[in-house]
Design a protein around this motif. Structure first.
Motif, mmCIF file in Angstrom:
data_model
loop_
_atom_site.group_PDB
_atom_site.id
_atom_site.type_symbol
_atom_site.label_atom_id
_atom_site.label_comp_id
_atom_site.label_asym_id
_atom_site.label_seq_id
_atom_site.Cartn_x
_atom_site.Cartn_y
_atom_site.Cartn_z
ATOM 1 N N ILE A 268 -21.309 -12.246 36.715
ATOM 2 C CA ILE A 268 -20.080 -11.980 37.457
ATOM 3 C C ILE A 268 -19.174 -13.203 37.458
ATOM 4 C CG2 ILE A 268 -20.591 -12.745 39.825
ATOM 5 C CD1 ILE A 268 -19.281 -9.289 38.791
ATOM 6 N N SER A 269 -19.723 -14.392 37.167
ATOM 7 C CA SER A 269 -18.922 -15.618 37.157
ATOM 8 C C SER A 269 -18.215 -15.851 35.835
ATOM 9 C CB SER A 269 -19.812 -16.833 37.474
ATOM 10 O OG SER A 269 -20.388 -16.716 38.752
ATOM 11 N N ARG A 270 -18.522 -15.071 34.819
ATOM 12 C CA ARG A 270 -17.833 -15.228 33.541
ATOM 13 C C ARG A 270 -16.358 -14.878 33.714
ATOM 14 N NH1 ARG A 270 -20.732 -11.326 29.633
ATOM 15 N NH2 ARG A 270 -19.124 -12.131 28.227
ATOM 16 N N PRO A 271 -15.453 -15.598 33.037
ATOM 17 C CA PRO A 271 -14.016 -15.374 33.246
ATOM 18 C C PRO A 271 -13.570 -13.913 33.125
ATOM 19 C CG PRO A 271 -14.347 -17.381 31.990
ATOM 20 C CD PRO A 271 -15.707 -16.746 32.137
ATOM 21 N N PRO A 272 -13.936 -13.187 32.056
ATOM 22 C CA PRO A 272 -13.455 -11.792 31.984
ATOM 23 C C PRO A 272 -14.033 -10.931 33.099
ATOM 24 C CG PRO A 272 -14.250 -12.572 29.839
ATOM 25 C CD PRO A 272 -14.702 -13.561 30.854
ATOM 26 N N THR A 273 -15.352 -11.068 33.354
ATOM 27 C CA THR A 273 -15.994 -10.233 34.357
ATOM 28 C C THR A 273 -15.413 -10.480 35.733
ATOM 29 O OG1 THR A 273 -18.019 -10.516 33.049
ATOM 30 C CG2 THR A 273 -18.240 -9.461 35.184
ATOM 31 N N TRP A 274 -15.272 -11.758 36.087
ATOM 32 C CA TRP A 274 -14.778 -12.079 37.423
ATOM 33 C C TRP A 274 -13.352 -11.594 37.631
ATOM 34 C CZ3 TRP A 274 -15.882 -12.809 42.140
ATOM 35 C CH2 TRP A 274 -14.955 -13.378 43.014
ATOM 36 N N ARG A 275 -12.496 -11.742 36.627
ATOM 37 C CA ARG A 275 -11.094 -11.348 36.793
ATOM 38 C C ARG A 275 -10.981 -9.847 37.014
ATOM 39 N NH1 ARG A 275 -6.310 -13.631 36.194
ATOM 40 N NH2 ARG A 275 -7.348 -15.577 35.597
ATOM 41 N N GLY B 136 10.493 -3.160 20.957
ATOM 42 C CA GLY B 136 10.829 -2.492 22.203
ATOM 43 C C GLY B 136 9.854 -1.414 22.634
ATOM 44 N N GLN B 137 8.766 -1.229 21.881
ATOM 45 C CA GLN B 137 7.774 -0.220 22.267
ATOM 46 C C GLN B 137 7.140 -0.591 23.605
ATOM 47 O OE1 GLN B 137 4.900 0.879 19.243
ATOM 48 N NE2 GLN B 137 3.318 1.230 20.800
ATOM 49 N N GLU B 138 6.840 0.422 24.406
ATOM 50 C CA GLU B 138 6.261 0.178 25.728
ATOM 51 C C GLU B 138 4.850 -0.398 25.602
ATOM 52 O OE1 GLU B 138 5.307 2.592 29.915
ATOM 53 O OE2 GLU B 138 6.224 3.608 28.188
ATOM 54 N N LEU B 139 4.585 -1.422 26.392
ATOM 55 C CA LEU B 139 3.281 -2.070 26.419
ATOM 56 C C LEU B 139 2.519 -1.641 27.665
ATOM 57 C CD1 LEU B 139 4.289 -5.709 25.409
ATOM 58 C CD2 LEU B 139 3.288 -3.949 23.947
ATOM 59 N N PRO B 140 1.226 -1.964 27.751
ATOM 60 C CA PRO B 140 0.499 -1.712 28.981
ATOM 61 C C PRO B 140 1.151 -2.437 30.157
ATOM 62 C CG PRO B 140 -1.023 -2.234 27.218
ATOM 63 C CD PRO B 140 0.365 -2.487 26.687
ATOM 64 N N SER B 141 0.682 -2.145 31.349
ATOM 65 C CA SER B 141 1.304 -2.682 32.557
ATOM 66 C C SER B 141 1.288 -4.198 32.565
ATOM 67 C CB SER B 141 0.571 -2.173 33.792
ATOM 68 O OG SER B 141 -0.713 -2.767 33.877
ATOM 69 N N GLU B 142 2.189 -4.767 33.377
ATOM 70 C CA GLU B 142 2.267 -6.216 33.472
ATOM 71 C C GLU B 142 0.988 -6.801 34.058
ATOM 72 O OE1 GLU B 142 5.080 -9.711 35.393
ATOM 73 O OE2 GLU B 142 5.829 -7.664 35.183
ATOM 74 N N GLN B 143 0.341 -6.040 34.956
ATOM 75 C CA GLN B 143 -0.919 -6.534 35.508
ATOM 76 C C GLN B 143 -1.962 -6.693 34.413
ATOM 77 O OE1 GLN B 143 -2.767 -4.169 38.571
ATOM 78 N NE2 GLN B 143 -4.501 -5.552 38.783
ATOM 79 N N PHE B 144 -2.025 -5.718 33.498
ATOM 80 C CA PHE B 144 -2.987 -5.798 32.399
ATOM 81 C C PHE B 144 -2.691 -7.001 31.509
ATOM 82 C CE2 PHE B 144 -4.250 -4.882 28.040
ATOM 83 C CZ PHE B 144 -5.592 -4.559 28.209
ATOM 84 N N ILE B 145 -1.411 -7.181 31.140
ATOM 85 C CA ILE B 145 -1.031 -8.318 30.302
ATOM 86 C C ILE B 145 -1.311 -9.623 31.034
ATOM 87 C CG2 ILE B 145 0.876 -9.459 29.132
ATOM 88 C CD1 ILE B 145 0.025 -6.907 27.768
ATOM 89 N N HIS B 146 -0.990 -9.657 32.312
ATOM 90 C CA HIS B 146 -1.216 -10.854 33.128
ATOM 91 C C HIS B 146 -2.697 -11.210 33.136
ATOM 92 C CE1 HIS B 146 -2.171 -12.856 36.969
ATOM 93 N NE2 HIS B 146 -0.985 -13.433 36.845
ATOM 94 N N ASP B 147 -3.559 -10.215 33.353
ATOM 95 C CA ASP B 147 -4.999 -10.474 33.417
ATOM 96 C C ASP B 147 -5.563 -10.870 32.051
ATOM 97 O OD1 ASP B 147 -5.128 -9.953 36.119
ATOM 98 O OD2 ASP B 147 -5.561 -7.827 35.865
ATOM 99 N N LEU B 148 -5.041 -10.241 30.989
ATOM 100 C CA LEU B 148 -5.504 -10.590 29.648
ATOM 101 C C LEU B 148 -5.162 -12.038 29.320
ATOM 102 C CD1 LEU B 148 -6.682 -9.862 26.893
ATOM 103 C CD2 LEU B 148 -4.429 -8.982 26.236
ATOM 104 N N LYS B 149 -3.928 -12.454 29.608
ATOM 105 C CA LYS B 149 -3.545 -13.837 29.364
ATOM 106 C C LYS B 149 -4.375 -14.792 30.217
ATOM 107 C CE LYS B 149 1.281 -12.946 28.067
ATOM 108 N NZ LYS B 149 2.702 -13.170 28.430
ATOM 109 N N GLY B 150 -4.642 -14.392 31.454
ATOM 110 C CA GLY B 150 -5.427 -15.239 32.344
ATOM 111 C C GLY B 150 -6.835 -15.439 31.842
#
Length: 365
Positions: free
Chosen positions: A67-74, A308-322
């Motif tokens: 659970i402490s791994r970056p992807p899992t925890w986020r 200009g194609q629609e991307l996934p939500s900003e939360q998803f992009i935000h979490d992926l970058k994080g």
């Protein structure tokens, strides 16, 4: 879309050993309390109890690391944040019960892959869960039975009287043979699993003996020796009982100790998929409806910087970058181009091809 989205915070480095120790101490305290100061603890079951305590400690240790791994925890944190959101609760109040049914209890997502595969998973899952639900309280001294003359038993749990039932009636038979029923269920599931693993060419190529086959062999050994104990008591006049009980205990201990490090660890991980289901559903709705509340602000799904194609939500992009930032991976494309994640899949391939061509010239062709 912001090119410099940073993670809210890095995943915490939980002290896995400390948490494992705390969970173990809590379990030992519950054993003492539930068995009334060990008065109801059966010393004949001490081998099972010790193995279970070690297994719980190892599970807590490994789960904490996982659970402490970056992807899992986020995504774990995002799932809980969505769960406790009043806005989400009003919109998705039925999602969690439905997800528990489809992902955990009935596992209907497996039924789409094949009927026999679903029967196999359900038989093994419920055979294991029900067996543990019966044996662990007995092992810890939480559950015991006392005779009420002339022909009734009283079930006690944590020192409290719970159920009074006649010995010879159907209730008594069902209670005292519950582990035989779960053993039969396990055998059905394990036989199907072993048959698939010796006949399916795809499974034969990728399976590992210690990881994929040994847990199944241990499970069927547990089920068979458990049924043999009943047969020895009822029909064989106690013959071979000591040898069978010792064999049964050894196989159970080996299987318990293998859980934190083997195939069945996914049973412990599986409930986390409920949060993932909630996270995915909310973000899919953002894609369709274009808005959502995130960090107390209204955000919209972004658009590809190139087409200009629609991307996934900003939360998803935000979490992926994080997550990538937590892992030390940066995908900035240079001044004015933003991040690679600000582009749709097609444009990513176009950008990659253009970069290769710019670097190699005609040799690229």
């Amino acid at each position: 879309m912001n090119d410099n989205v940073q993670p809210d915070r890095r995943p915490p480095r939980f002290p896995a050993f400390g948490i494992a120790l705390l969970v173990t101490l809590l379990l030992l305290i519950l054993i003492v309390i539930g068995s009334r100061g060990l008065r109801d603890f059966d010393s004949a079951l001490i081998g099972y109890a010790v193995a279970t305590v070690f297994t719980v400690a190892a599970l807590a240790y490994r789960y904490t690391l996982w659970i402490s791994r970056p992807p899992t925890w986020r995504y774990f944190r995002a799932g809980w944040a969505n769960f406790f959101s009043l806005r989400n609760f009003s919109r998705y109040s039925l999602l969690i019960p439905k997800a528990w049914w489809t992902d955990i209890l009935a596992q209907t997502f497996i039924l789409k892959r094949g009927l026999w595969r679903w029967i196999m998973h359900m038989s093994i899952f419920w055979g294991v869960i029900l067996s543990l639900a019966i044996t662990l309280p007995l092992t810890f001294g939480w559950l015991r039975f006392t005779l009420i003359p002339p022909d009734q038993y009283l079930a006690w749990f944590f020192g409290l009287p719970m159920l009074r039932f006649p010995i010879e009636a159907g209730t008594g038979f069902a209670i005292y043979h519950a582990l035989d029923f779960t053993a039969a269920l396990l055998i059905i599931g394990v036989v199907i699993a072993l048959w698939r693993r010796i006949t399916d060419a795809g499974l034969l190529i990728v399976q590992r003996f210690s990881f994929d086959l040994v847990p199944l062999v241990l499970l069927i050994a547990i089920a068979v020796t458990g049924l043999a104990l009943t047969a020895s008591s009822m029909w064989w006049e106690g013959k071979f009982y000591w040898f069978i009980s010792l064999t049964h205990q050894i196989t159970v201990v080996l299987w318990l100790l293998s859980i934190p490090f083997g195939k069945f660890f996914h049973i412990i991980q599986r409930p986390a998929s409920i949060g993932v289901t909630l996270y995915q559903t909310i973000n899919q709705d953002i894609e369709h409806y274009g808005e959502h509340t995130h960090n107390n602000a209204t955000t919209e799904g972004g658009q590809c910087e190139r087409c200009g194609q629609e991307l996934p939500s900003e939360q998803f992009i935000h979490d992926l970058k994080g997550v990538l930032n937590d892992l030390g991976q940066q995908y900035q494309l240079g001044e004015g181009l933003g991040s690679l994640h600000d582009y749709c899949p097609t444009c990513k391939r176009v950008l990659r091809g253009s970069a290769y061509y710019h670097l190699m010239g005609k040799r690229f062709l």
